[in-house]
Design a protein around this motif. Sequence first.
Motif, short mmCIF file in Angstrom:
data_model
loop_
_atom_site.label_atom_id
_atom_site.label_comp_id
_atom_site.label_asym_id
_atom_site.label_seq_id
_atom_site.Cartn_x
_atom_site.Cartn_y
_atom_site.Cartn_z
N THR A 291 -9.41 22.86 22.33
CA THR A 291 -10.61 22.37 21.65
C THR A 291 -10.57 20.85 21.62
OG1 THR A 291 -9.51 22.45 19.49
CG2 THR A 291 -10.67 24.45 20.24
N ALA A 292 -11.72 20.26 21.27
CA ALA A 292 -11.82 18.80 21.25
C ALA A 292 -10.84 18.21 20.23
CB ALA A 292 -13.25 18.38 20.94
N GLU A 293 -10.67 18.84 19.05
CA GLU A 293 -9.76 18.31 18.03
C GLU A 293 -8.32 18.31 18.53
OE1 GLU A 293 -12.05 20.50 17.58
OE2 GLU A 293 -13.46 19.63 16.14
N VAL A 294 -7.89 19.45 19.10
CA VAL A 294 -6.52 19.53 19.61
C VAL A 294 -6.33 18.55 20.76
CG1 VAL A 294 -4.83 21.06 20.69
CG2 VAL A 294 -6.31 21.92 18.87
N LEU A 300 -3.91 11.20 21.33
CA LEU A 300 -3.48 10.14 20.42
C LEU A 300 -1.96 10.11 20.28
CD1 LEU A 300 -4.67 7.93 18.66
CD2 LEU A 300 -4.78 9.55 16.77
N THR A 301 -1.33 11.27 20.22
CA THR A 301 0.13 11.32 20.09
C THR A 301 0.81 10.67 21.30
OG1 THR A 301 -0.04 13.35 18.79
CG2 THR A 301 2.10 12.85 19.78
N GLY A 311 0.17 3.94 14.22
CA GLY A 311 -0.93 4.80 13.79
C GLY A 311 -2.04 4.76 14.81
N GLY A 312 -2.98 5.67 14.64
CA GLY A 312 -4.09 5.69 15.57
C GLY A 312 -5.16 6.65 15.12
N THR A 313 -6.37 6.46 15.62
CA THR A 313 -7.50 7.31 15.28
C THR A 313 -8.34 7.56 16.53
OG1 THR A 313 -8.93 5.44 14.74
CG2 THR A 313 -7.62 6.37 12.94
N ALA A 329 -6.41 11.75 13.65
CA ALA A 329 -5.73 10.60 13.05
C ALA A 329 -4.24 10.88 13.00
CB ALA A 329 -6.27 10.31 11.66
N GLU A 330 -3.45 9.87 13.31
CA GLU A 330 -1.99 9.97 13.28
C GLU A 330 -1.44 8.69 12.65
OE1 GLU A 330 -0.07 12.45 14.09
OE2 GLU A 330 -1.60 13.76 14.95
N GLY A 331 -0.44 8.85 11.75
CA GLY A 331 0.23 7.70 11.16
C GLY A 331 -0.54 7.03 10.04
N LEU A 332 -1.74 7.50 9.69
CA LEU A 332 -2.51 6.92 8.60
C LEU A 332 -2.17 7.64 7.30
CD1 LEU A 332 -4.10 5.84 11.09
CD2 LEU A 332 -6.18 6.08 9.73
#
Length: 652
Positions: A291-294, A300-301, A311-313, A329-332
């Motif tokens: 899916t788009a989210e995954v 991003l990872t 971090g990233g979005t 989002a990662e790291g936020l």
Amino acid sequence: MSQSTVSSNSRNAAPRAPFRQRLSTRIIVLSAVALTLVLSMISGTLWLSWQLEGAGAAINDAGSLRMRANAVAIALWETRLGQASQLDDQIRQMDTTLSRLRGGDPARPLFLPNDKVIHAQFVRVAAAWQDELRPAALHERDLAMREPGAYIALLPGFVAEANGLVSLIERENSRKTAWLRMSQLALAALSCVGTAAIVYMLYLWFVVPVQRLQDGLSRIEAREFDTRLPVKTEDEFGQLANGFNRMVAELQALYLELEARVEAKTAQLAAQNRELALLYEMAACLNSPETAEVLCHDFLTRLMREFNADGGTVRVISAEDNNLHLLAAEGLTEELANAERCMSAHNCICGVASFTDEPVIGDLRIMMGDDRELVKRCVQAGFVTVAAFAIVSQDETLGTFSLHFKRPRQIPASEIQLLRTLGRHLGVALKNRRLVALARQLAVSEERNLVAQGLHDSIAQGLSYLKMQVQLLGEAGRAGNLDEIRELVPLLSGGVEESYQDVRELLLNFRTRIGPGALRPAVEDTVARFRRQSEAEVTLDYRDEGGPPLPSDQQLQVLFILQEALSNVRKHAEARSVHVTVVNGRDFRLLVEDDGIGYEPAELDSAGEAHVGFHIMRERAKRLAAALHLDGRPGHGARVELILGAQARMAA
């Protein structure tokens, strides 16, 4: 000396050799001179041989003068004795021989040598014959003298003159034979001397310069970069020596800075390999069926790991409110992620990147004074630098992605270009998922439309008929008309049975699934089912003429058209025989013919989409990009022909 300077010098210091100094010019001149000398000697030899051959023929004819003079004497003696003689013929042959010697015959060849003494001697011989012997012979023939006369007295002198002519020609031939031998010896000597001279000159022109180059290369292999070749000529080898010297000078300059260049190239190759590996990894990730989210989380990872981001979005633009919605989002911190889950496209760095062509990279500490409320959250979370890039697909901005760093970070131009490329890859992946979803919705909508058309053509009409019969039944019941009720009940039963059969047929059609290469069994099953449902005689002609198999979706559409055509025959045609032809060649062709009641094509055209069965077949043929021909005449049956061209069909 820098590499660019040396390269510039190597380009500008290489004039072409003068035309006279070129090796090609020397070789051409040498070959022309040698060829001229050889051809001259051969021509002289051939001329001498021709002269000797002509003189030899002249010796033969001059020698024959003696024989012919004696033959004339014999002919005169035979004439005196009263015997038959060939005197006139012998005189004529003598005249012919003298004429041939005088004029020559180049074709034989035959001619007297070009010598004044020989020609003077020939004049004396010819005069002796013409002035003395020939008149004497004719005079004695005419007088029929019985004793030898003047001819016999003059004959020894003529023979002596002829012998003198032969001797002179033979002496001249001997002299020319000596010339021929001398010319042959000279030709052999010239060949030997010329060959030795040519070999020596080629040795000087080619072998010596090549040996110098080989010696220079050997010294270069020993890393003696101060080696220089002497430039002694202005020909191609001189230019080659100049080029060799320039090359050695450049190698010497390059060798001095080789280590630094190797390190720089190694670092550059390592960076390029890293970029390629990242692009391959991202391409594989973005092509996964997630899916788009995954997909965005995985993207991003990997991006944060590659660029050491904290971090990233990933945000996408909503078509409804034109705002940026947080997709990954990662790291936020949780507070920062919740606060920026939906933001205006014109707010903060992440929003600005959505409507600019260039990435936005900023130091949050400097931006505190510009927009304190929007930047404060990122600063409180410990981030110092933020880099935002647009997600683009075919010049359409779909959103942005950002990398957050807790330390000052300068992003070089190569990494910026790589990140922009990754943004375009992500945009293509997101756009493809949207297009796939839209295509799936469109396919479902089209299939529902075909289902609705099928229901309208069969079930809806049957139910309308049953509704009308039920109304009549109700009126007959209220009126107590049992006879009419008895008539209506079978009609209702038949209508219900027909509607039930239509429902079963529709369910069977729309549940049909075909795997690759299964079209023929499906066609045979459809024809067999039609045999069970109809009393008409059915024949199937399935010919495989080497055409490639159709893919599953095209096979299914072809089968639906066949089912609809046979359903129309069963319901409306009242046919006694039906013939189905399938030809899989360069083009795919399906033909259904019947001998039923037929129809009027004008009425079919005026009905338009009201005749749902034909309309459904046209829709499916349009989906195949195939040609559908519907023909019929009242009382002469009907035919349905589908042609799928080679350009429209796809290989399975």
